[in-house]
Design a protein around this motif. Structure first.
Motif, PDB file in Angstrom:
ATOM      1  N   ILE A 315      75.667  -7.008 -48.442  1.00  0.00           N
ATOM      2  CA  ILE A 315      74.572  -6.524 -47.611  1.00  0.00           C
ATOM      3  C   ILE A 315      73.606  -5.737 -48.487  1.00  0.00           C
ATOM      4  CG2 ILE A 315      73.953  -5.096 -45.627  1.00  0.00           C
ATOM      5  CD1 ILE A 315      76.784  -5.542 -44.573  1.00  0.00           C
ATOM      6  N   CYS A 325      73.218   3.585 -42.161  1.00  0.00           N
ATOM      7  CA  CYS A 325      74.228   3.178 -43.148  1.00  0.00           C
ATOM      8  C   CYS A 325      75.632   3.303 -42.554  1.00  0.00           C
ATOM      9  CB  CYS A 325      74.109   4.041 -44.401  1.00  0.00           C
ATOM     10  SG  CYS A 325      72.534   3.892 -45.259  1.00  0.00           S
ATOM     11  N   LEU A 329      78.138   0.136 -41.662  1.00  0.00           N
ATOM     12  CA  LEU A 329      79.441   0.056 -42.306  1.00  0.00           C
ATOM     13  C   LEU A 329      80.575   0.048 -41.274  1.00  0.00           C
ATOM     14  CD1 LEU A 329      78.914   2.395 -45.383  1.00  0.00           C
ATOM     15  CD2 LEU A 329      79.261  -0.072 -45.411  1.00  0.00           C
ATOM     16  N   THR A 332      80.915  -3.606 -40.164  1.00  0.00           N
ATOM     17  CA  THR A 332      81.118  -4.651 -41.178  1.00  0.00           C
ATOM     18  C   THR A 332      82.474  -4.454 -41.851  1.00  0.00           C
ATOM     19  OG1 THR A 332      79.932  -3.284 -42.773  1.00  0.00           O
ATOM     20  CG2 THR A 332      78.675  -4.981 -41.624  1.00  0.00           C
ATOM     21  N   ALA A 335      82.832  -6.237 -45.424  1.00  0.00           N
ATOM     22  CA  ALA A 335      81.844  -6.023 -46.482  1.00  0.00           C
ATOM     23  C   ALA A 335      82.508  -5.461 -47.733  1.00  0.00           C
ATOM     24  CB  ALA A 335      80.754  -5.083 -46.000  1.00  0.00           C
ATOM     25  N   CYS A 338      77.634  -3.307 -50.718  1.00  0.00           N
ATOM     26  CA  CYS A 338      76.531  -2.860 -49.861  1.00  0.00           C
ATOM     27  C   CYS A 338      75.525  -2.063 -50.676  1.00  0.00           C
ATOM     28  CB  CYS A 338      77.041  -1.987 -48.715  1.00  0.00           C
ATOM     29  SG  CYS A 338      78.036  -2.882 -47.508  1.00  0.00           S
TER      30      CYS A 338
END
Length: 577
Positions: A315, A325, A329, A332, A335, A338
């Motif tokens: 990302i 942010c 997070l 996700t 992820a 990032c």
């Protein structure tokens, strides 16, 4: 009987071997030439003029003969080359092998030539690297794959029957040439068969983001988007940069219900930046989407939820707040990489977030940062703080709370104090790769080198350091502390017997121009096995106040090495197929 020799003697005048020359009419005035006598008779002078005219006429006739022979030679050479091409080994290469050769040549041409730039906190696996190096095939004449159709009918047929040559297109267009690319793009993609498509449109303009693009530009990009919409089921990568935001409304009305092959999406809009995600509302039906680069905006608005956050792994988001942010997070869980560009103040505070798989986190801050985040598997951390008024709060507590083993740390800064810097490094004792970009006046630099210097009676910061990148040294910089730091971390004749060097690669780029003695002292560490690269005056400014440094007997070296910098202007794409 001795056979007659076929070799010809070399010509006295031209030095080449050729058939005997034609016999020339002897001059009736040879004696005058040899004796250098002057002719007093008018009739003799007139006879000489007539002889000269005859010679000039003969020269003109022979010049015409030479021209005719040259034309005949050109025809014969062309006939020879044509017949040689019939029996050339390349004619016997099977079409499938030629297709593979074309693909390899196209891949070589597609390699990006990225100009030198400042250190970027990217370890090579993030969105930036993915979009910069993936599918850079440009429609440029006399370059692959278009050049294959210029050689012969056979090569053109092979190229047109190889869809993998045409399933990626990267167009960089100026506004005045935009209309020429619409039919080009359609023809290009029609040749791709049924393969997944990589499509990249970058708008080239003098100002990267102008306040209000003209309407004809918006209309042109809308038509270009309409050209690729019929191929939406085969989109694999979409990369749009500097395109007017309003042009994306075409997708909102015409995007199909499913994008089954889409893996990566990058949208870098032009001004005015409108953080609406409505054009991509159907991306929930893009099951392969993993890479996302976008301007997300306020996550309290409903549009941000249109992206399938739960499946994204990489990302890269702009125009975020710290609250955004944390919220992203928290949505996700898969992820691993990032990057957030934090440009807006947080409206409210987000609850603490625990992210179990995140490995790479990069943050560029234009407002203060307060992290309420825990990332136990974090290994790469990049921080950019370019505004002197901005502060990164609680980084040490974030590191302690995460308990992560940070192996790569990059810092771009303008106002970090040495005490804060050393506290951060102390909390990341397992760092192996360190990158520093210094934009300030150099108040940190000398103290930074001192803090990294090994001393027997002090605990060494980042003892596992293997590679170092530094860009800076604009003012108040002395290379002596840097040389002492390097000397303490490499194996020299004066190193302790039990010393085990870890540092093996250093890249230094200085704003200012170093003195010759300073440059020689730094590159002298190569003889101790250190891979050191020193670039200087990287901003192109001529510094008149060169340093006068003392020489060091252990580090001195008379060698020098020129450093080359690759730079290449971007080529304009062609509108010819």
């Amino acid at each position: 009987m001795v056979p007659e020799s076929t070799s010809r003697p070399e010509c006295f005048d031209c030095g080449k071997a050729h058939p005997p020359r034609s016999a020339f009419v002897p001059s009736p005035f040879h004696d005058f030439i040899v004796k250098q006598e002057t002719m007093s008779s008018a009739s003799d002078r007139a006879a000489v003029h007539d002889f000269i005219l005859a010679i000039d006429t003969e020269i003109a006739q022979r010049a015409q003969t030479i021209d005719r022979l040259r034309c005949e030679m050109a025809i014969l050479r062309r006939h020879s080359e044509q017949h040689k091409s019939i029996i050339a080994p390349i004619r016997r290469v099977p079409p499938e092998i030629m297709a593979e050769i074309f693909l390899h040549l196209t891949a070589i041409e597609a390699r990006p030539r990225i100009p030198p730039r400042r250190i970027h906190p990217d370890d090579g696996s993030g969105c930036a690297n993915f979009f910069e190096k993936n599918d850079m095939v440009r429609p440029i004449p006399h370059r692959a794959p278009l050049i294959f159709g210029e050689v012969s009918r056979q090569w053109r047929a092979i190229a047109l029957s190889t869809p993998r040559l045409w399933n990626a297109i990267f167009i960089t267009s100026k506004d005045e040439k935009l209309r020429d690319y619409i039919s080009l793009c359609d023809t290009w993609l029609k040749r791709s068969g049924s393969l997944p498509l990589s499509i990249r449109f970058h708008r080239a303009c003098l100002a990267y983001r102008e306040p209000s693009p003209p309407q004809h530009t918006v209309d042109g990009y809308e038509d270009l988007f309409r050209t690729i919409l019929p191929y939406a089921q085969r989109w694999r990568l979409l990369d749009f940069a500097n395109i007017p935001t309003s042009a994306y409304d075409v997708f909102q009305a015409s995007l199909p219900n499913s994008l089954p092959l889409l893996e990566a999406l990058s949208v870098d809009p032009s001004l005015p930046v409108v953080s609406s995600c409505n054009p991509w509302a159907r991306l929930r039906s893009a099951p392969k989407l993993r890479f996302l680069r976008h301007t997300i905006g306020d996550t309290r608005a409903g549009g941000w939820q249109t992206f399938p956050w739960s499946q994204l792994t990489h990302i890269d988001l702009e125009n975020c707040s710290v609250y955004d942010c944390h919220r992203i997070l928290s949505e996700t869980p898969t992820a691993v990489d990032c990057k957030f560009i934090i440009e807006r103040l947080s409206p409210i505070e987000h609850p603490p977030v625990f992210h179990p798989v995140l490995k790479i986190l990069r943050m560029e801050a234009y407002t203060d940062i307060h992290l309420r985040l825990t990332c136990p598997r974090l290994s790469t951390l990049g921080i950019s703080i370019l505004d002197p008024e901005v502060a990164f709060h609680d980084l040490s507590s974030f590191l302690d709370r995460s308990g992560a083993c940070i192996e790569k740390f990059t810092l771009e800064e303008s106002n970090i104090h040495i005490a804060q810097f050393t506290a951060w490094l102390a909390a990341m004792s397992r760092i192996r790769h360190l990158g520093i970009t210094q934009f300030g006046e150099g108040q940190l630099i000398d103290d930074m080198w001192e803090s990294l210097t090994w001393r027997s009676n002090f605990t060494l910061l980042v003892p596992e350091l293997e590679s170092l990148e530094f860009l800076g040294g604009k003012r108040d910089f002395s290379h002596q502390t840097l040389a002492r730091m390097l000397k303490s971390r490499v194996q020299t004749p004066r190193s302790p017997v039990d010393f085990v060097p870890k540092l093996n690669a250093v890249k230094l780029s200085f704003w200012k121009k170093l003195s010759n003695s300073a440059y020689r002292r730094l590159i002298a560490f190569r003889k101790f096995g250190l891979k050191i690269d020193v670039q200087q005056n990287v901003d192109g400014l001529d510094e008149s106040d060169s340093e006068d440094e003392e020489s060091d007997s252990d580090d001195g070296d008379n060698g020098s090495e020129d450093e080359e910098t690759d730079s290449e202007d971007d080529e304009d794409d062609s509108d010819e197929l």
